[in-house]
Motif scaffolding. Structure first.
Motif, PDB file in Angstrom:
ATOM      1  N   GLY B  34      63.507 -87.922  16.541  1.00 50.40           N
ATOM      2  CA  GLY B  34      64.147 -89.051  17.129  1.00 50.40           C
ATOM      3  C   GLY B  34      65.442 -88.983  16.814  1.00 50.40           C
ATOM      4  O   GLY B  34      66.123 -90.223  17.013  1.00 50.40           O
ATOM      5  N   ASP B  35      66.103 -88.079  16.660  1.00 50.56           N
ATOM      6  CA  ASP B  35      67.596 -87.948  16.474  1.00 50.56           C
ATOM      7  C   ASP B  35      68.505 -87.754  17.543  1.00 50.56           C
ATOM      8  O   ASP B  35      69.745 -87.950  17.698  1.00 50.56           O
ATOM      9  N   GLY B  36      67.584 -87.517  18.702  1.00 50.94           N
ATOM     10  CA  GLY B  36      68.314 -87.567  20.263  1.00 50.94           C
ATOM     11  C   GLY B  36      68.145 -86.066  20.967  1.00 50.94           C
ATOM     12  O   GLY B  36      69.172 -85.792  21.521  1.00 50.94           O
ATOM     13  N   LYS B  37      67.536 -85.036  20.137  1.00 53.24           N
ATOM     14  CA  LYS B  37      67.366 -83.844  20.719  1.00 53.24           C
ATOM     15  C   LYS B  37      66.759 -83.889  22.269  1.00 53.24           C
ATOM     16  O   LYS B  37      67.530 -83.332  23.118  1.00 53.24           O
ATOM     17  N   THR B  38      65.582 -84.359  22.537  1.00 50.40           N
ATOM     18  CA  THR B  38      64.995 -84.347  23.604  1.00 50.40           C
ATOM     19  C   THR B  38      66.177 -85.267  24.647  1.00 50.40           C
ATOM     20  O   THR B  38      66.184 -85.200  25.802  1.00 50.40           O
ATOM     21  N   THR B  39      66.801 -86.394  24.038  1.00 46.28           N
ATOM     22  CA  THR B  39      67.422 -87.302  25.114  1.00 46.28           C
ATOM     23  C   THR B  39      68.683 -86.282  25.787  1.00 46.28           C
ATOM     24  O   THR B  39      69.054 -86.184  26.742  1.00 46.28           O
ATOM     25  N   PHE B  40      69.282 -85.473  24.671  1.00 48.28           N
ATOM     26  CA  PHE B  40      70.211 -84.354  25.127  1.00 48.28           C
ATOM     27  C   PHE B  40      69.807 -83.543  26.181  1.00 48.28           C
ATOM     28  O   PHE B  40      70.368 -83.496  27.527  1.00 48.28           O
ATOM     29  N   TYR B  41      68.507 -83.094  26.058  1.00 47.11           N
ATOM     30  CA  TYR B  41      67.829 -82.269  27.199  1.00 47.11           C
ATOM     31  C   TYR B  41      67.630 -82.743  28.379  1.00 47.11           C
ATOM     32  O   TYR B  41      67.928 -82.567  29.530  1.00 47.11           O
ATOM     33  N   GLU B  42      67.268 -84.177  28.067  1.00 46.52           N
ATOM     34  CA  GLU B  42      66.833 -85.233  29.480  1.00 46.52           C
ATOM     35  C   GLU B  42      68.246 -85.580  30.236  1.00 46.52           C
ATOM     36  O   GLU B  42      68.167 -85.764  31.363  1.00 46.52           O
ATOM     37  N   ALA B  43      69.160 -85.668  29.519  1.00 51.11           N
ATOM     38  CA  ALA B  43      70.697 -86.110  30.002  1.00 51.11           C
ATOM     39  C   ALA B  43      70.853 -84.960  30.903  1.00 51.11           C
ATOM     40  O   ALA B  43      71.431 -85.335  32.008  1.00 51.11           O
ATOM     41  N   LEU B  44      70.934 -83.781  30.537  1.00 54.11           N
ATOM     42  CA  LEU B  44      71.044 -82.628  31.428  1.00 54.11           C
ATOM     43  C   LEU B  44      70.244 -82.608  32.668  1.00 54.11           C
ATOM     44  O   LEU B  44      70.554 -82.210  33.650  1.00 54.11           O
ATOM     45  N   GLU B  45      68.795 -82.710  32.422  1.00 49.56           N
ATOM     46  CA  GLU B  45      67.820 -82.584  33.558  1.00 49.56           C
ATOM     47  C   GLU B  45      68.592 -83.934  34.473  1.00 49.56           C
ATOM     48  O   GLU B  45      68.530 -83.495  35.711  1.00 49.56           O
ATOM     49  N   TRP B  46      68.808 -84.811  34.103  1.00 51.02           N
ATOM     50  CA  TRP B  46      69.136 -85.872  35.054  1.00 51.02           C
ATOM     51  C   TRP B  46      70.492 -85.647  35.652  1.00 51.02           C
ATOM     52  O   TRP B  46      70.675 -85.789  36.768  1.00 51.02           O
ATOM     53  N   LEU B  47      71.297 -85.152  35.076  1.00 51.35           N
ATOM     54  CA  LEU B  47      72.748 -84.566  35.704  1.00 51.35           C
ATOM     55  C   LEU B  47      72.311 -83.557  36.654  1.00 51.35           C
ATOM     56  O   LEU B  47      72.918 -83.578  38.030  1.00 51.35           O
ATOM     57  N   PHE B  48      71.510 -82.629  36.513  1.00 46.71           N
ATOM     58  CA  PHE B  48      71.258 -81.590  37.384  1.00 46.71           C
ATOM     59  C   PHE B  48      70.338 -81.959  38.276  1.00 46.71           C
ATOM     60  O   PHE B  48      70.153 -81.121  39.421  1.00 46.71           O
ATOM     61  N   ARG B  49      69.709 -83.044  38.462  1.00 44.10           N
ATOM     62  CA  ARG B  49      68.887 -83.443  39.634  1.00 44.10           C
ATOM     63  C   ARG B  49      69.932 -83.750  40.764  1.00 44.10           C
ATOM     64  O   ARG B  49      70.613 -84.752  40.790  1.00 44.10           O
ATOM     65  N   THR B  50      69.513 -83.012  41.987  1.00 42.79           N
ATOM     66  CA  THR B  50      70.446 -82.892  43.160  1.00 42.79           C
ATOM     67  C   THR B  50      69.439 -83.557  44.246  1.00 42.79           C
ATOM     68  O   THR B  50      69.946 -83.612  45.255  1.00 42.79           O
ATOM     69  N   ASP B  51      68.295 -83.935  43.972  1.00 44.21           N
ATOM     70  CA  ASP B  51      67.507 -84.243  45.162  1.00 44.21           C
ATOM     71  C   ASP B  51      67.422 -85.737  45.617  1.00 44.21           C
ATOM     72  O   ASP B  51      66.804 -86.506  46.324  1.00 44.21           O
ATOM     73  N   GLY B  52      68.319 -86.547  44.962  1.00 42.29           N
ATOM     74  CA  GLY B  52      68.525 -87.830  45.109  1.00 42.29           C
ATOM     75  C   GLY B  52      67.852 -88.874  44.548  1.00 42.29           C
ATOM     76  O   GLY B  52      67.714 -89.982  44.769  1.00 42.29           O
ATOM     77  N   THR B  53      66.853 -88.499  43.600  1.00 39.34           N
ATOM     78  CA  THR B  53      65.750 -89.121  43.002  1.00 39.34           C
ATOM     79  C   THR B  53      66.125 -89.612  41.595  1.00 39.34           C
ATOM     80  O   THR B  53      67.230 -88.986  41.283  1.00 39.34           O
ATOM     81  N   ASN B  54      65.633 -90.506  41.045  1.00 40.90           N
ATOM     82  CA  ASN B  54      66.257 -91.149  39.839  1.00 40.90           C
ATOM     83  C   ASN B  54      67.530 -91.056  39.378  1.00 40.90           C
ATOM     84  O   ASN B  54      68.130 -90.948  38.387  1.00 40.90           O
ATOM     85  N   LYS B  55      68.062 -92.116  40.469  1.00 38.90           N
ATOM     86  CA  LYS B  55      69.890 -91.940  40.445  1.00 38.90           C
ATOM     87  C   LYS B  55      69.959 -92.962  39.439  1.00 38.90           C
ATOM     88  O   LYS B  55      70.791 -92.760  38.433  1.00 38.90           O
TER      89      LYS B  55
END
Lengths: 78, 709
Positions: B34-55
């Motif tokens: 709950g300290d934000g590890k997975t959030t860090f990972y998901e932030a990068l997943e969101w950043l790398f998303r280039t398919d125009g979804t989950n804007k």
């Protein structure tokens, strides 16, 4: 070494082709040498690799085919 | 590609602006649950998303930030990454605006996704989609991994093809392969057109073409059947390997089930023999009387007491009455005993023995002498009776006590039956108790068997009981089918060689048929193009094989480094019949190792990833970073230190978010183990929830970042 040169080496590495058309693949380090080879098959392979340039476009395929076909027709000694 | 900085602003627990300055090497981001590890990972997943979804999504917005916003005010969610790629520094930035209305509703707007290159006046802002050129979207699955189960990239569909496309020695074979098919078809068409003019050889050409067509058709059929049979053999091989793995478990389970069945049957039989309908026994079998024995005995004692008392009273009464009578008799004069009567007992003896004991003569029954003795005895008895009748009145005129005594006698008879009954009851209860004890023992055995069964199923790699039992039953069936498929493949392969030779011969003949004719050159050209086409086809396969060999070789080097003091085996990578890749470990006896422990599995899968990264660097002259979320959860501390030591020596950027290196503090808080961190050669960040926080209020959660090293 470029991708095309690596492809040339790998195709010329074919044992059956070497056996049928009697060439030494080590003589063809680059595409330029291969294109200028006296061995028509080696030169044809080099032309295919160079001229097609990875295209899947039908007009490019037709153009390269005609070039290679005519080259073999014109240069292969029966 | 080297990631230099990651900035996260108002993204879930990352409140306001936060940044991580990374190095080219090992980067550890350590945090507890709950300290934000997975959030860090998901932030990068969101950043790398280039398919125009989950804007834009309100779920990304920091709850703390949105709650503290004043009405009609706004802020941004922003994730950005600065990286260096092929000598150029770029920044990828994704952001959107969020606004809080007067009624507290949060809305999103102004989404932007940009790739910024250069600085100052040379600064160029491109659409973020251009990031695909630096890190193609299909490549991301080779660099980002969430948890240990995500590491087996070859299990993902199409991975092998993508690996070949991205990392093989020669790329883009597909385009050439497609061209060669086109060229072969056209060259054959040109040859056929030219040969149509050759009337002389028309029949021969027609026959050869027919042969070629037939052979091609046959070869196509053979190839198709080989493909099917190889698939079958592979399938049965896989099933048998699974069985081999679970065979022991299947056998054990079968044996346990048999024992359970026997025990259950025995239990049922034993339970059936227990007769505990004691209520029925109480009344039908008079068991209830057992409870009245004391009462009967008490009754008997009382009756005896009564009898004794009566006798005592009667004796006393008779003495008193007898004295009175004697006095009266005396007053009347004594009654003389007949002189001829010797006494009742003697007379009865004489009658019985038929002899007169006075004179010694015989007196047989029926004789005068015997009859005489008999009459005298009767006289005597009559005299006694007459006197009795005339005697003393009985003290107790009624027979009540006798009646009570009779009942006592009956009761005593019953008591002897009850004693027998008691034995029966005791035996019946003892018998039932023995059966109960037996059932207890059976139950204990059954429990042991059920526990054993649970253990077998728990360790059966997710196979159900039905599957395990089916495996057991299927093994011989599958072996037969596999052998049959392999036998058929051998036959088909021999047939294929024969037909290939026939086809080659026919094609050569077709080419030679045109010798000396105008079609000769066309025929020869078509043949050459066919042969070049085959060479391209073989090269394509060789290219794939070399890639797998290269990955295998490099992976094994990494595997050795990552398992210095452990058993490791050897990694093998193959292409399966369905075109998918498969990686597994082999023992030195060429036997496949099933179920390596999790740490070994993690290290061999990571070795493959490092190998691929290494190949990528060789091909593209740029290393890609690797990003792992909790990859070492199965490692021991020692293993983990070794692992991170090896990674820091790889000269490769690796970013790992982990909860390793934390230990429990005295207040139950997770504390960073600085002594272990000392040994880490790399950058270390500690992320943790800002305290205090309300564990029921998301709006109080904020990730704090501390650069430890």
């Amino acid at each position: 070494m470029t991708n095309k040169e690596r492809m040339l080496h790998m195709v010329l590495d074919d044992k059956k082709l070497q056996e049928l058309y009697d060439y030494d693949k080590s003589e063809y380090e680059d595409l330029y040498t291969a294109m200028n080879s006296e061995n028509v098959v080696v030169a044809a392979v080099a032309r295919i690799i160079k001229n097609l340039d990875g295209s899947t476009d039908a007009s490019d395929q037709k153009k390269v085919y005609m070039t290679v076909f005519n080259y073999i027709n014109d240069n292969y000694l029966l | 590609m080297i990631i230099q900085k990651i900035e996260i602003q108002n993204f879930r627990s990352y409140y306001r602006e936060n940044s991580f300055e990374l190095i080219n090497g090992l980067n550890l981001i350590i945090g507890s649950n709950g300290d934000g590890k997975t959030t860090f990972y998901e932030a990068l997943e969101w950043l790398f998303r280039t398919d125009g979804t989950n804007k834009m999504d309100t779920k990304y917005i920091s709850k703390k930030r949105s709650e503290e916003l004043m009405p009609n005010s706004s802020d941004d969610v922003r994730v950005a990454m600065t990286y260096e790629h092929k000598g150029r520094t770029k920044a990828l930035e994704k952001m959107f605006h969020f606004t809080k209305s007067f009624d507290g509703e949060v809305t999103t707007s102004n989404y932007t996704f940009s790739l910024i290159e250069g600085y100052g006046i040379e600064r160029v802002v491109k659409d973020g989609v251009a990031f695909d050129k630096d890190l193609p979207s299909e490549m991301r699955k080779f660099i980002m991994f969430k948890g240990e189960q995500d590491l087996n990239i070859l299990e993902k569909s199409n991975s092998l093809k993508q690996l070949v496309d991205e990392f093989s020695e020669v790329q883009n074979f597909e385009a050439y392969f497609s061209f060669m098919e086109y060229a072969t078809k056209n060259a054959e068409q040109a040859r056929d057109n030219a040969q149509k003019l050759d009337k002389k050889n028309a029949d021969k050409i027609k026959g050869l073409k027919k042969t070629i067509e037939q052979e091609k058709g046959l070869l196509s059929d053979i190839d198709r059947e080989i493909h099917i049979k190889e698939g079958e053999a592979e399938n049965f091989e896989g099933l048998l390997k699974n069985i081999e793995q679970s065979n022991e478990a299947s056998k054990l389970l079968k044996s346990v089930n048999q024992r359970i069945e026997r025990l259950s049957q025995r239990r049922s039989e034993t339970a059936g023999r227990i007769k505990e309908n004691y209520t029925i026994n109480l009344l039908d079998d008079m068991w209830i009387l057992l409870g009245f024995v004391d009462t009967a005995e008490e009754y008997s004692a009382l009756v005896n007491g009564l009898m004794n008392e009566r006798k005592k009273q009667e004796d006393q009464y008779l003495i008193t009455a007898g004295v009175e009578k004697a006095i009266k008799e005396a007053e009347r004069g004594f009654t003389a005993l007949p002189a001829h009567i010797p006494g009742r007992k003697i007379m009865e003896d004489m009658l019985n023995e038929e002899v007169c004991k006075f004179c010694g003569r015989k007196a047989e029954k029926g004789t005068e002498a015997w009859n005489y003795m008999y009459e005298r005895l009767q006289e005597y008895k009559a005299s006694l009776e007459g006197k009795a009748d005339e005697g003393i009145e009985p003290l107790y005129k009624n027979n009540y006590i006798d009646e009570l005594q009779k009942r006592d006698t009956t009761l005593n008879d019953n008591l002897s039956d009850i004693a027998k009954m008691r034995r029966k009851v005791q035996e019946a209860i003892a018998f039932n108790n023995r059966l109960h004890d037996d059932i207890k023992k059976i139950d204990a055995n059954l429990n042991t068997e059920f526990e054993q069964k649970k253990r077998i199923l728990a360790q059966a790699d997710g196979l159900t009981e039905e599957q395990l039992l089916a495996n057991y039953d299927n093994i011989s069936n599958w072996i037969d089918k596999k052998k049959k498929a392999e036998g058929r493949i051998d036959i088909l392969k021999r047939q294929r060689e024969q037909h290939r030779a026939i086809l080659e011969e026919a094609e050569l003949s077709l080419s030679k048929t045109s010798e000396g004719t105008a079609a000769e050159m066309y025929a020869k050209t078509a043949l050459i193009i066919q042969q070049i086409s085959n060479a391209f086809k073989n090269a394509k396969e060789e290219n794939k094989r070399r890639l797998l060999d290269a990955i295998e070789e490099k992976s094994n080097l990494f595997l050795v480094k990552l398992n210095t003091n452990d058993f490791k085996g050897t990694i093998r990578i193959i292409e399966k019949q369905n075109g998918q890749g498969e990686a597994f470990l082999m023992n030195n006896d060429s036997m496949r190792i099933f179920n390596p422990n999790t740490a070994l599995k993690t290290t061999y899968l990571m070795s493959i990833l490092f190998a691929i990264g290494n190949l990528s660097a060789e091909r593209d002259e740029t290393e890609l970073p690797l990003l792992f979320d909790a990859p070492t959860s199965s490692f021991t501390d020692t293993k983990e230190n070794e692992f991170f030591g090896v990674i820091s020596g790889l000269k490769k950027q690796v970013i790992i978010v982990t909860k390793s290196f934390l230990r429990d503090g005295s207040n139950g808080e997770a504390i960073l183990d600085h002594s272990r961190i000392e040994d880490i050669d790399g950058r270390v960040f500690r992320i943790e929830k800002k305290r205090p926080f309300d564990d029921k209020k998301l709006g109080t959660i904020q990730t704090m970042i501390t650069k430890v090293k």
